[in-house]
Design a protein around this motif. Sequence first.
Motif, PDB file in Angstrom:
ATOM      1  N   ALA A 152      10.413   5.353   0.596  1.00  0.00           N
ATOM      2  CA  ALA A 152      10.875   4.189   1.364  1.00  0.00           C
ATOM      3  C   ALA A 152      10.932   4.543   2.848  1.00  0.00           C
ATOM      4  O   ALA A 152      10.498   3.749   3.698  1.00  0.00           O
ATOM      5  N   GLN A 153      11.441   5.737   3.163  1.00  0.00           N
ATOM      6  CA  GLN A 153      11.495   6.170   4.562  1.00  0.00           C
ATOM      7  C   GLN A 153      10.093   6.338   5.129  1.00  0.00           C
ATOM      8  O   GLN A 153       9.813   5.965   6.266  1.00  0.00           O
ATOM      9  N   ARG A 154       9.164   6.860   4.319  1.00  0.00           N
ATOM     10  CA  ARG A 154       7.781   7.031   4.748  1.00  0.00           C
ATOM     11  C   ARG A 154       7.149   5.673   5.068  1.00  0.00           C
ATOM     12  O   ARG A 154       6.491   5.501   6.091  1.00  0.00           O
ATOM     13  N   VAL A 155       7.408   4.673   4.219  1.00  0.00           N
ATOM     14  CA  VAL A 155       6.868   3.325   4.427  1.00  0.00           C
ATOM     15  C   VAL A 155       7.473   2.699   5.686  1.00  0.00           C
ATOM     16  O   VAL A 155       6.764   2.101   6.495  1.00  0.00           O
ATOM     17  N   ILE A 156       8.769   2.878   5.870  1.00  0.00           N
ATOM     18  CA  ILE A 156       9.441   2.332   7.068  1.00  0.00           C
ATOM     19  C   ILE A 156       8.864   2.964   8.326  1.00  0.00           C
ATOM     20  O   ILE A 156       8.585   2.270   9.309  1.00  0.00           O
ATOM     21  N   ASN A 157       8.674   4.280   8.316  1.00  0.00           N
ATOM     22  CA  ASN A 157       8.087   4.963   9.480  1.00  0.00           C
ATOM     23  C   ASN A 157       6.672   4.455   9.758  1.00  0.00           C
ATOM     24  O   ASN A 157       6.289   4.259  10.912  1.00  0.00           O
ATOM     25  N   ARG A 158       5.920   4.228   8.694  1.00  0.00           N
ATOM     26  CA  ARG A 158       4.559   3.710   8.855  1.00  0.00           C
ATOM     27  C   ARG A 158       4.587   2.308   9.466  1.00  0.00           C
ATOM     28  O   ARG A 158       3.768   1.975  10.324  1.00  0.00           O
ATOM     29  N   LEU A 159       5.538   1.484   9.029  1.00  0.00           N
ATOM     30  CA  LEU A 159       5.693   0.139   9.607  1.00  0.00           C
ATOM     31  C   LEU A 159       6.050   0.222  11.083  1.00  0.00           C
ATOM     32  O   LEU A 159       5.526  -0.541  11.894  1.00  0.00           O
ATOM     33  N   ARG A 160       6.945   1.131  11.427  1.00  0.00           N
ATOM     34  CA  ARG A 160       7.333   1.295  12.834  1.00  0.00           C
ATOM     35  C   ARG A 160       6.142   1.725  13.676  1.00  0.00           C
ATOM     36  O   ARG A 160       5.922   1.208  14.761  1.00  0.00           O
ATOM     37  N   GLU A 161       5.382   2.696  13.178  1.00  0.00           N
ATOM     38  CA  GLU A 161       4.197   3.164  13.905  1.00  0.00           C
ATOM     39  C   GLU A 161       3.190   2.036  14.074  1.00  0.00           C
ATOM     40  O   GLU A 161       2.638   1.843  15.152  1.00  0.00           O
ATOM     41  N   ASP A 162       2.962   1.284  13.014  1.00  0.00           N
ATOM     42  CA  ASP A 162       2.021   0.167  13.070  1.00  0.00           C
ATOM     43  C   ASP A 162       2.501  -0.892  14.054  1.00  0.00           C
ATOM     44  O   ASP A 162       1.710  -1.435  14.818  1.00  0.00           O
ATOM     45  N   SER A 163       3.793  -1.137  14.081  1.00  0.00           N
ATOM     46  CA  SER A 163       4.362  -2.127  15.000  1.00  0.00           C
ATOM     47  C   SER A 163       4.187  -1.681  16.439  1.00  0.00           C
ATOM     48  O   SER A 163       3.824  -2.472  17.304  1.00  0.00           O
ATOM     49  N   ASP A 195       0.830  -1.201   0.000  1.00  0.00           N
ATOM     50  CA  ASP A 195       0.000   0.000   0.000  1.00  0.00           C
ATOM     51  C   ASP A 195       0.869   1.257   0.000  1.00  0.00           C
ATOM     52  O   ASP A 195       0.586   2.221  -0.712  1.00  0.00           O
ATOM     53  N   GLY A 196       1.942   1.220   0.779  1.00  0.00           N
ATOM     54  CA  GLY A 196       2.843   2.371   0.846  1.00  0.00           C
ATOM     55  C   GLY A 196       3.557   2.624  -0.459  1.00  0.00           C
ATOM     56  O   GLY A 196       3.754   3.774  -0.870  1.00  0.00           O
ATOM     57  N   ILE A 197       3.931   1.548  -1.132  1.00  0.00           N
ATOM     58  CA  ILE A 197       4.623   1.709  -2.423  1.00  0.00           C
ATOM     59  C   ILE A 197       3.645   2.177  -3.492  1.00  0.00           C
ATOM     60  O   ILE A 197       3.935   3.096  -4.260  1.00  0.00           O
ATOM     61  N   GLU A 198       2.468   1.556  -3.529  1.00  0.00           N
ATOM     62  CA  GLU A 198       1.479   1.936  -4.542  1.00  0.00           C
ATOM     63  C   GLU A 198       0.912   3.334  -4.284  1.00  0.00           C
ATOM     64  O   GLU A 198       0.520   4.024  -5.222  1.00  0.00           O
ATOM     65  N   GLY A 199       0.891   3.744  -3.015  1.00  0.00           N
ATOM     66  CA  GLY A 199       0.335   5.052  -2.665  1.00  0.00           C
ATOM     67  C   GLY A 199       1.368   6.157  -2.585  1.00  0.00           C
ATOM     68  O   GLY A 199       1.134   7.166  -1.925  1.00  0.00           O
ATOM     69  N   LYS A 200       2.476   5.976  -3.243  1.00  0.00           N
ATOM     70  CA  LYS A 200       3.535   6.991  -3.219  1.00  0.00           C
ATOM     71  C   LYS A 200       2.999   8.297  -3.797  1.00  0.00           C
ATOM     72  O   LYS A 200       2.451   8.317  -4.893  1.00  0.00           O
ATOM     73  N   PRO A 201       3.120   9.356  -3.022  1.00  0.00           N
ATOM     74  CA  PRO A 201       2.650  10.663  -3.524  1.00  0.00           C
ATOM     75  C   PRO A 201       3.417  11.084  -4.776  1.00  0.00           C
ATOM     76  O   PRO A 201       4.608  10.803  -4.920  1.00  0.00           O
ATOM     77  N   ASP A 202       2.705  11.721  -5.681  1.00  0.00           N
ATOM     78  CA  ASP A 202       3.340  12.203  -6.915  1.00  0.00           C
ATOM     79  C   ASP A 202       4.480  13.151  -6.574  1.00  0.00           C
ATOM     80  O   ASP A 202       4.368  13.993  -5.685  1.00  0.00           O
ATOM     81  N   GLY A 203       5.578  12.957  -7.256  1.00  0.00           N
ATOM     82  CA  GLY A 203       6.719  13.837  -7.086  1.00  0.00           C
ATOM     83  C   GLY A 203       7.632  13.455  -5.931  1.00  0.00           C
ATOM     84  O   GLY A 203       8.703  14.046  -5.777  1.00  0.00           O
ATOM     85  N   MET A 204       7.236  12.509  -5.121  1.00  0.00           N
ATOM     86  CA  MET A 204       8.086  12.097  -3.990  1.00  0.00           C
ATOM     87  C   MET A 204       9.164  11.142  -4.509  1.00  0.00           C
ATOM     88  O   MET A 204       8.880  10.228  -5.275  1.00  0.00           O
ATOM     89  N   ALA A 205      10.398  11.373  -4.085  1.00  0.00           N
ATOM     90  CA  ALA A 205      11.503  10.500  -4.482  1.00  0.00           C
ATOM     91  C   ALA A 205      11.325   9.123  -3.846  1.00  0.00           C
ATOM     92  O   ALA A 205      10.741   8.982  -2.762  1.00  0.00           O
ATOM     93  N   CYS A 206      11.807   8.122  -4.544  1.00  0.00           N
ATOM     94  CA  CYS A 206      11.683   6.737  -4.047  1.00  0.00           C
ATOM     95  C   CYS A 206      12.312   6.570  -2.664  1.00  0.00           C
ATOM     96  O   CYS A 206      11.762   5.874  -1.813  1.00  0.00           O
ATOM     97  N   GLU A 207      13.466   7.222  -2.447  1.00  0.00           N
ATOM     98  CA  GLU A 207      14.126   7.117  -1.149  1.00  0.00           C
ATOM     99  C   GLU A 207      13.260   7.704  -0.044  1.00  0.00           C
ATOM    100  O   GLU A 207      13.159   7.141   1.050  1.00  0.00           O
TER     101      GLU A 207
END
Length: 156
Positions: free
Chosen positions: A124-135, A109-121
């Motif tokens: 990736a940090q946004r997805v990792i932070n979301r995983l940490r919060e969820d954990s 979901d985090g990869i598919e929902g990448k905001p337009d114009g946001m760099a992949c790196e």
Amino acid sequence: MRIGELAKISGLAPSRIRFYEASGLITSVERKANGYRDYAPNTEWVLQLIVGAQAAGFSLEEIRQLMPMRAGGWQHEELLNGLKQKVEEIDVLQRRLAQNKAQLLLVIDGIEGKPDGMACEDNAQRVINRLREDSVIHLSARPPAAPAKKSARPRA
């Protein structure tokens, strides 16, 4: 019955049958004068039990402990405890797999929902932070783990 016939009716390779014999999972066989193994008629049934137990997640050692090797047959209490313990292990594994699946879906979901114009790196940090919060949320909402139950059967 000889090993070739047993292999044919059981669907197992002769080497696997010999392995189960060497492991003590099937009773010792009589050897004829020519050296051929002669298996008892119930060996096919025992092999089906072994293969079925392995498919259910039992290790060879667990199967060895639960199989009736003595003339007295099944040790019902031991067998029942072993089966219940395996069900508990499967429940734990299912919960762990559900958690893994949820995390993977979160990553997808985090990869598919990448905001337009946001760099992949940055994504990736946004997805990792979301995983940490969820954990952290799941860890704080989880009740304390129950102590592991000890098996009533003695281990050899």
